[in-house]
Design an enzyme around this catalytic site. Structure first.
Site, PDB file in Angstrom:
ATOM      1  CG  HIS A   1     -16.492 -66.362   9.640  1.00  0.00           C
ATOM      2  ND1 HIS A   1     -17.738 -66.920   9.893  1.00  0.00           N
ATOM      3  CD2 HIS A   1     -16.369 -66.368   8.293  1.00  0.00           C
ATOM      4  CE1 HIS A   1     -18.322 -67.244   8.767  1.00  0.00           C
ATOM      5  NE2 HIS A   1     -17.509 -66.932   7.773  1.00  0.00           N
TER       6      HIS A   1
HETATM    7  C1  LIG Z   1     -11.846 -69.268   2.570  1.00  0.00           C
HETATM    8  C2  LIG Z   1     -12.783 -68.230   3.144  1.00  0.00           C
HETATM    9  C3  LIG Z   1     -14.158 -68.422   3.051  1.00  0.00           C
HETATM   10  C4  LIG Z   1     -15.029 -67.464   3.565  1.00  0.00           C
HETATM   11  N1  LIG Z   1     -16.358 -67.565   3.291  1.00  0.00           N
HETATM   12  C5  LIG Z   1     -17.179 -66.514   3.579  1.00  0.00           C
HETATM   13  C6  LIG Z   1     -18.504 -66.478   3.089  1.00  0.00           C
HETATM   14  O1  LIG Z   1     -18.975 -67.373   2.370  1.00  0.00           O
HETATM   15  N2  LIG Z   1     -19.277 -65.402   3.422  1.00  0.00           N
HETATM   16  C7  LIG Z   1     -18.822 -64.395   4.212  1.00  0.00           C
HETATM   17  O2  LIG Z   1     -19.581 -63.475   4.517  1.00  0.00           O
HETATM   18  N3  LIG Z   1     -17.554 -64.400   4.683  1.00  0.00           N
HETATM   19  C8  LIG Z   1     -16.708 -65.408   4.341  1.00  0.00           C
HETATM   20  N4  LIG Z   1     -15.400 -65.368   4.728  1.00  0.00           N
HETATM   21  C9  LIG Z   1     -14.933 -64.270   5.593  1.00  0.00           C
HETATM   22  C10 LIG Z   1     -14.853 -62.908   4.904  1.00  0.00           C
HETATM   23  O3  LIG Z   1     -14.521 -63.055   3.548  1.00  0.00           O
HETATM   24  C11 LIG Z   1     -13.843 -62.004   5.638  1.00  0.00           C
HETATM   25  O4  LIG Z   1     -14.188 -61.903   7.000  1.00  0.00           O
HETATM   26  C12 LIG Z   1     -13.799 -60.574   5.095  1.00  0.00           C
HETATM   27  O5  LIG Z   1     -13.813 -60.584   3.685  1.00  0.00           O
HETATM   28  C13 LIG Z   1     -12.558 -59.865   5.622  1.00  0.00           C
HETATM   29  O6  LIG Z   1     -12.468 -58.554   5.100  1.00  0.00           O
HETATM   30  P1  LIG Z   1     -11.268 -57.586   5.546  1.00  0.00           P
HETATM   31  O7  LIG Z   1     -11.398 -56.333   4.752  1.00  0.00           O
HETATM   32  O8  LIG Z   1     -11.257 -57.467   7.023  1.00  0.00           O
HETATM   33  O9  LIG Z   1      -9.934 -58.351   5.159  1.00  0.00           O
HETATM   34  P2  LIG Z   1      -9.434 -58.871   3.735  1.00  0.00           P
HETATM   35  O10 LIG Z   1     -10.534 -59.001   2.781  1.00  0.00           O
HETATM   36  O11 LIG Z   1      -8.595 -60.065   4.035  1.00  0.00           O
HETATM   37  O12 LIG Z   1      -8.507 -57.701   3.198  1.00  0.00           O
HETATM   38  C14 LIG Z   1      -7.224 -57.417   3.695  1.00  0.00           C
HETATM   39  C15 LIG Z   1      -6.344 -57.032   2.517  1.00  0.00           C
HETATM   40  O13 LIG Z   1      -5.148 -56.451   3.012  1.00  0.00           O
HETATM   41  C16 LIG Z   1      -4.052 -56.982   2.306  1.00  0.00           C
HETATM   42  N5  LIG Z   1      -2.876 -56.879   3.178  1.00  0.00           N
HETATM   43  C17 LIG Z   1      -2.685 -57.537   4.342  1.00  0.00           C
HETATM   44  N6  LIG Z   1      -1.483 -57.203   4.874  1.00  0.00           N
HETATM   45  C18 LIG Z   1      -0.935 -56.308   4.030  1.00  0.00           C
HETATM   46  C19 LIG Z   1       0.298 -55.610   4.033  1.00  0.00           C
HETATM   47  N7  LIG Z   1       1.201 -55.763   5.014  1.00  0.00           N
HETATM   48  N8  LIG Z   1       0.559 -54.753   3.009  1.00  0.00           N
HETATM   49  C20 LIG Z   1      -0.350 -54.578   2.007  1.00  0.00           C
HETATM   50  N9  LIG Z   1      -1.522 -55.252   1.937  1.00  0.00           N
HETATM   51  C21 LIG Z   1      -1.810 -56.096   2.951  1.00  0.00           C
HETATM   52  C22 LIG Z   1      -4.468 -58.414   2.014  1.00  0.00           C
HETATM   53  O14 LIG Z   1      -3.693 -59.002   0.998  1.00  0.00           O
HETATM   54  C23 LIG Z   1      -5.931 -58.244   1.674  1.00  0.00           C
HETATM   55  O15 LIG Z   1      -6.126 -57.951   0.312  1.00  0.00           O
HETATM   56  C24 LIG Z   1     -14.500 -66.318   4.237  1.00  0.00           C
HETATM   57  C25 LIG Z   1     -13.118 -66.127   4.331  1.00  0.00           C
HETATM   58  C26 LIG Z   1     -12.263 -67.068   3.764  1.00  0.00           C
HETATM   59  C27 LIG Z   1     -10.775 -66.829   3.851  1.00  0.00           C
END
Ligand SMILES: Cc1cc2nc3c(=O)[nH]c(=O)nc-3n(C[C@H](O)[C@H](O)[C@H](O)COP(=O)(O)OP(=O)(O)OC[C@H]3O[C@@H](n4cnc5c(N)ncnc54)[C@H](O)[C@@H]3O)c2cc1C
Length: 537
Positions: A475
């Site tokens: 997280h």
């Molecule tokens: C294994 C795991 C289990 C989890 N379990 C839960 C759960 O059960 N319930 C819950 O609520 N949360 C859970 N979480 C946490 C939650 O999923 C994340 O906090 C949340 O989804 C993050 O969203 P975000 O949009 O910030 O980032 P992300 O969803 O990581 O999106 C970022 C995106 O940007 C892309 N990206 C990054 N850098 C670049 C770049 N330089 N160029 C182009 N694209 C790029 C990435 O590939 C990715 O697709 C879990 C996370 C993980 C990893």
């Protein structure tokens, strides 16, 4: 030598990252047919069976097809261990690889954000955005939405041993709770999950797929954003690399950085936006001094205690027999139920490490399975994992670019257990897990502690073992925090302080970590951001 640049058209909005937040933004912004959007994703399509079969979580993390394969630095609080730090690198981002638990956190979390000066982010302000995208299995109500893109389902299997834990917890005053998502999550219950008919429901399915038929949305995958293009304090576009070729694309309205809590600060730093010292140490020219970039990293650290049980069905024994495996596969193929439809954590408890607290600060994820550590084979005997994390850690870390090379992963330094209070809470959490397992209700299963092990009973011994077994619960947040102090990176409208036409919209903007899992709070953040953008706020 200067490289030839491909020029990739003009858009109103360029979104970096088709993850949790990026998919929501792409959908909402292209609802207006006059708005042209480009969505850039470093990973590939989510058309991969293990993304969709819930238990495939185990095969998506640690797999370069779907995971960035990052690691933390060696952590002093974890006896020098460096942790694998999975992040989704695929359409849907982390929602394609995560544990699917639907959790909003506590009303007090958001009221706390508002108290820090972030107008419009209190619980009453954000609840409509949680409801807006929700499609809750029980239908609409004052706390829940129906008909939205973000499906929330009941789990399709239960385990007697987990029901016994729920009954046993009552002996210690932890009572069942009907809804973890009404602003107060205190109590016990089976988690609701982002699934539909026993299949994972990620942000790509929910938000991106329906928008793909719109002519005003273009998605490029396998495209690594290397940096933002800044001209006289105005962010005018993005430079990315795809199949070895560099492209430049212009955003006529705004660039929206949605690359997540690890990669958003990294991209800012590669663009010369960050702490001048950090940038110059890596030979990056300073474009804009923003001392908070990459600071304020907060994460939940899970302490995975394991108890061997007798006479109980757990996944360990089912999975370790060839007949059991075949039955599990058949059950899923025929009915989309059984252990393959399983979110890794099924049952949860929210409690207080100290009864004088206003709201719970511990979350237990109880799993009908066990391993020595995440990624290891299941134990050959029946056992459960009682994983517990401190929801509001005081330890704060950082993430910073390690070099000028955009392909190199940043230094991830969570500083787990560096705050004295977090060490106290960790000891208390292990003691509480042990206490719950002594419940009369559980006596028929004769629970025997395997990890950390009953021999470790003094505070110091427990802490030493926590250092050996604790790991991230995935997280990370807070590295481009929202606020108005000098360490804040974005304002309450998510615009980067001191620059024009750039917002950050993802987990990195949380000023303080929420008291629960983080995916759905990110969906909410992106819903609210899209609304602000469309209203011109
Ligand atoms: C294994 C795991 C289990 C989890 N379990 C839960 C759960 O059960 N319930 C819950 O609520 N949360 C859970 N979480 C946490 C939650 O999923 C994340 O906090 C949340 O989804 C993050 O969203 P975000 O949009 O910030 O980032 P992300 O969803 O990581 O999106 C970022 C995106 O940007 C892309 N990206 C990054 N850098 C670049 C770049 N330089 N160029 C182009 N694209 C790029 C990435 O590939 C990715 O697709 C879990 C996370 C993980 C990893």
């Amino acid at each position: 030598m200067a490289e030839a640049l491909g020029v990739e058209g003009r858009y109103d909005y360029v979104i970096v990252g088709a993850g949790t937040a990026g998919c929501v933004l792409a959908n909402r912004l292209t609802e207006d047919p006059a708005t042209r959007v480009l969505l850039i994703e470093a990973g590939g399509s989510d058309n991969y069976h293990w993304v969709h079969i819930p238990v495939g979580y185990l095969y998506c993390i640690g797999n370069p097809r779907t995971d960035w394969m990052m690691k933390t630095v060696a952590e002093p609080g974890l006896n020098g261990r460096s942790l694998a730090y999975p992040r989704g690198k695929v359409l849907g981002g982390c929602t394609s690889v995560n544990g699917m638990i639907y959790m909003r956190g506590q009303a007090a979390d958001y009221d706390g954000w508002r108290q820090m000066g972030n107008a419009g982010w209190g619980w009453d302000d954000v609840l409509p955005y949680f409801r807006k995208s929700e499609d809750h299995y029980a239908g609409a109500g004052p706390m829940h939405g129906a008909g939205g893109e973000w499906k929330v389902a009941k789990q399709r299997l239960t385990w007697d041993i987990l029901r016994a834990v729920q009954e046993g917890a009552k002996e210690f005053g932890i009572m069942p709770r009907a809804d973890f998502n009404d602003g107060n999550n205190e109590g016990s219950g089976f988690f609701e999950v982002n699934q539909r008919n026993g299949v994972r429901w990620n942000a790509a399915k929910g938000f991106l797929r329906p928008a793909l038929r719109r002519p005003n949305l273009r998605v490029v995958t396998r495209a690594l954003t290397e940096r933002l293009i800044v001209e006289s304090r105005r962010v005018v576009g993005v430079r990315y690399r795809r199949h070895g070729k560099l492209y430049e694309v212009r955003a006529e309205a705004e660039v929206l950085l949605a690359a997540g809590a690890i990669n958003s600060p990294k991209i800012l730093e590669h663009s010369g936006i960050g702490q001048p010292d950090v940038l110059s140490n890596q030979g990056i020219e300073v474009v804009h001094d923003s001392p908070g970039v990459g600071e304020n990293l907060q994460d939940h650290l899970q302490i995975r205690t394991v108890f061997r049980v007798s006479g109980a069905k757990t996944l360990n024994t089912m999975f370790n027999s060839p007949f059991g495996k075949a039955r599990i596969a058949l059950q899923y193929a025929l009915t989309r139920s059984g252990p393959m439809s399983m979110a890794p954590s099924q049952f949860g408890l929210f409690t207080k490490s100290d009864p004088s607290m206003a709201t719970p600060d511990l979350e237990y994820h109880v799993q009908p399975l066990s391993t020595d550590k995440l990624g290891d084979p299941l134990h050959p005997y029946p056992a459960i994992t009682v994983s517990v994390c401190n929801l509001r850690p005081e330890s704060v870390g950082s993430v910073h670019a390690r070099s000028r090379d955009p392909n190199e992963q940043p230094d991830i330094r969570p500083n787990y257990l560096s705050a004295h209070r977090d060490r106290q809470v960790a000891v208390q959490a292990v003691r509480q897990a042990r206490q719950i397992m002594t419940a009369r209700e559980l006596a028929r299963y004769s629970p025997e502690e395997v990890l950390p092990g009953p021999a470790h009973s003094s505070d110091d011994a427990i802490l030493e073992q926590v250092g050996n077994i604790a790991t991230t619960i995935f997280h990370p947040v807070g590295t481009c925090k929202m606020g108005s102090d000098e360490r804040s990176v974005v304002s309450s409208d998510l615009r980067v302080h001191g620059l024009d036409r750039l917002r950050v919209v993802d987990a990195s903007i949380m000023p303080r970590i929420v008291s629960g899992n983080t995916a759905s709070p990110v969906v909410m953040i992106a819903e609210k951001a899209a609304d602000m953008i469309r209203k011109g706020a």
